[in-house]
Design an enzyme around this catalytic site. Sequence first.
Site, PDB file in Angstrom:
ATOM      1  N   ASP A 141       0.854  -1.189   0.000  1.00  0.00           N
ATOM      2  CA  ASP A 141       0.000   0.000   0.000  1.00  0.00           C
ATOM      3  C   ASP A 141       0.891   1.240   0.000  1.00  0.00           C
ATOM      4  O   ASP A 141       2.093   1.167   0.309  1.00  0.00           O
ATOM      5  CB  ASP A 141      -0.914  -0.001   1.224  1.00  0.00           C
ATOM      6  CG  ASP A 141      -2.105   0.938   1.068  1.00  0.00           C
ATOM      7  OD1 ASP A 141      -2.328   1.417  -0.067  1.00  0.00           O
ATOM      8  OD2 ASP A 141      -2.806   1.181   2.061  1.00  0.00           O
ATOM      9  N   GLU A 153       1.825   3.976  -3.987  1.00  0.00           N
ATOM     10  CA  GLU A 153       1.334   2.601  -4.103  1.00  0.00           C
ATOM     11  C   GLU A 153       2.266   1.752  -4.969  1.00  0.00           C
ATOM     12  O   GLU A 153       2.570   0.605  -4.646  1.00  0.00           O
ATOM     13  CB  GLU A 153      -0.085   2.609  -4.681  1.00  0.00           C
ATOM     14  CG  GLU A 153      -1.118   3.128  -3.692  1.00  0.00           C
ATOM     15  CD  GLU A 153      -2.431   3.493  -4.350  1.00  0.00           C
ATOM     16  OE1 GLU A 153      -3.423   3.658  -3.624  1.00  0.00           O
ATOM     17  OE2 GLU A 153      -2.473   3.651  -5.601  1.00  0.00           O
ATOM     18  N   ASP A 193      -5.160  -2.772  -2.353  1.00  0.00           N
ATOM     19  CA  ASP A 193      -6.466  -2.116  -2.455  1.00  0.00           C
ATOM     20  C   ASP A 193      -6.467  -1.011  -3.504  1.00  0.00           C
ATOM     21  O   ASP A 193      -7.439  -0.267  -3.616  1.00  0.00           O
ATOM     22  CB  ASP A 193      -6.914  -1.572  -1.093  1.00  0.00           C
ATOM     23  CG  ASP A 193      -5.958  -0.541  -0.504  1.00  0.00           C
ATOM     24  OD1 ASP A 193      -5.632   0.437  -1.188  1.00  0.00           O
ATOM     25  OD2 ASP A 193      -5.539  -0.724   0.659  1.00  0.00           O
ATOM     26  N   HIS A 253      -5.221 -35.268  13.949  1.00  0.00           N
ATOM     27  CA  HIS A 253      -6.453 -35.882  13.444  1.00  0.00           C
ATOM     28  C   HIS A 253      -7.691 -35.239  14.066  1.00  0.00           C
ATOM     29  O   HIS A 253      -7.633 -34.585  15.119  1.00  0.00           O
ATOM     30  CB  HIS A 253      -6.452 -37.378  13.745  1.00  0.00           C
ATOM     31  CG  HIS A 253      -6.392 -37.677  15.217  1.00  0.00           C
ATOM     32  ND1 HIS A 253      -7.486 -37.597  16.051  1.00  0.00           N
ATOM     33  CD2 HIS A 253      -5.354 -38.033  16.006  1.00  0.00           C
ATOM     34  CE1 HIS A 253      -7.134 -37.891  17.286  1.00  0.00           C
ATOM     35  NE2 HIS A 253      -5.843 -38.163  17.300  1.00  0.00           N
ATOM     36  N   GLU A 301       0.751 -42.679  17.616  1.00  0.00           N
ATOM     37  CA  GLU A 301       0.711 -42.064  18.942  1.00  0.00           C
ATOM     38  C   GLU A 301       1.443 -42.934  19.956  1.00  0.00           C
ATOM     39  O   GLU A 301       1.718 -44.119  19.724  1.00  0.00           O
ATOM     40  CB  GLU A 301      -0.750 -41.859  19.361  1.00  0.00           C
ATOM     41  CG  GLU A 301      -0.987 -41.207  20.715  1.00  0.00           C
ATOM     42  CD  GLU A 301      -0.343 -39.840  20.869  1.00  0.00           C
ATOM     43  OE1 GLU A 301       0.914 -39.778  20.973  1.00  0.00           O
ATOM     44  OE2 GLU A 301      -1.085 -38.838  20.926  1.00  0.00           O
TER      45      GLU A 301
END
Length: 408
Positions: A9, A50, A75, A212, A288
Amino acid sequence: MPKFVVEADGGSRGNPGPAGYGAAVIDAVTGETLAEAAEYIGIATNNVAEYKGLIAGLKAARTLDPAADVHVRMDSKLVVEQMSGRWKIKHPDMKPLAAEAARILPAGQVRYEWIPREKNKHADRLANEAMDAGKKGKQWEPSRSTAELGARARSAAAPAPQGPPGDAAAGAAKARAALAAASPAVPEQAAPPVGWGSADLGTPATFVLLRHGETVLTPEKRFSGSGGSDPALSAVGRRQADAVATALAARGTIEAVVSSPLLRCRETADAVATRLGLEVSVEDGLRETDFGAWEGMTFAEVRERYADDLSAWLASPDVAPTGGGESFASVTTRVAATRTTLLARHPGRTVLVVTHVTPVKTLVRLALGAPPESLFRMELSAASLSAVAYYADGNASLRLLNDTSHLR
C-alpha cells in the site's frame, strides 16, 4: 515452489503531499509474516506511493526466494488492473514504476488481486508509520513498528492446562514442576541460528502438521494411544476433516500427504488427500504413544488407580506408563528418525503430516530445542494445524502452532 503473499500500500497526505509506502511478505502456507518494508518518500501522489510499495514488496519476496510463486494483494484498483495488463498506463509517472515492478520477477510467477482497504490493514499501517516518521524528519525503523510482525508475538498467551499429558491441554502444575528437573532424553544437534545474514540455504522442507479430527474419546480427554481400541473419527471429527481439507485445498501448497497408521489419522488424511488429488503414504513412526494400561482412561482415573506409576511417569521422560507402555524418550527417538526419513524423501517440499498430539508436540519441541517438559505446555486441539520449516544447515523454524481458524 514456495508461495508468498505480498500485501502492499502507499499513501499521500495531500495527494500530492508527504507520502510513504508499506509492504509485507507473508508465507501463504502458515500466514507468518516473513518480511516488512516501509519508507517515507517525500512529496508524491497516492499512486506513486502505491507503486513504490509494490516494488518494495516484490523485491523483498525476491530476496527471500527468487523462484517463489507470488500473490500480490492491494487495495489500489489502478495498480492491480495496470499490472494485470487490463488497463493502459497513460500517466508518465506511472510508466517507469510499472516497468520496474514488472522486471523484478518473471510475469508467470506473479498474480494480482484487488482487495478492499479493510483487508489491507497491515500494509496500510506500515505506510502510515513511514509517513509519521517522515513528519518527524526520520525514516521508518522496523524495531519501532507496531505492525503485525511484532504484534503476533506479543499477543501470544499460554493456556491453563486442564487435561492429561498427551491431550489437548496436557499436564498440571505438579507435572510441570516434576519435569522441570528432567534432562532431554535424546541429544540434540547444535546448529547456528538462522538469521537475515545467513547464506542462501535454498527452499526449506515444510511439514504442515495436522492433528487428526475428534473421536468419541477426544471430548472426554481420555488417553488414546497406539495400544488401545484404535477408534474411528466421530461425526464431529469427520466434519473437522472436511473443513481442514477445504482450507488446505484453497491454499494449494501441499505437495505430499503422509499419515500415522492409526484409523483416525488415516481417515483424516484420506479426506484431505482426496480433495487435493494426492495419495497417502503411511508412516508407522508417526503413531501415537502407547499408553499401556492407561488406554481409554481419564487422567483422574489413572491418578486414582496408578498414583505411584503416574508420578514416576510425570517425573521422567524415560519412564513408561503402567503395563508396558511407551516412554516419551522412546517416542522422541522414533519420531526423530521418521522426521529424518521424510526430510530425505521430500527435500524442499511442503508435506502434510497427519498424526497425533505427542508426535506433533515432539516435532515442535525438537525444532525449538526445548526440554521434555515443554510437551506439557502446548495446547493442541483436534484438527489443528502447526508447521515447521527445515533448512539445509540443520536448523528448523516453527511457523505455526495450533491453528484452528479453519474450524470456525
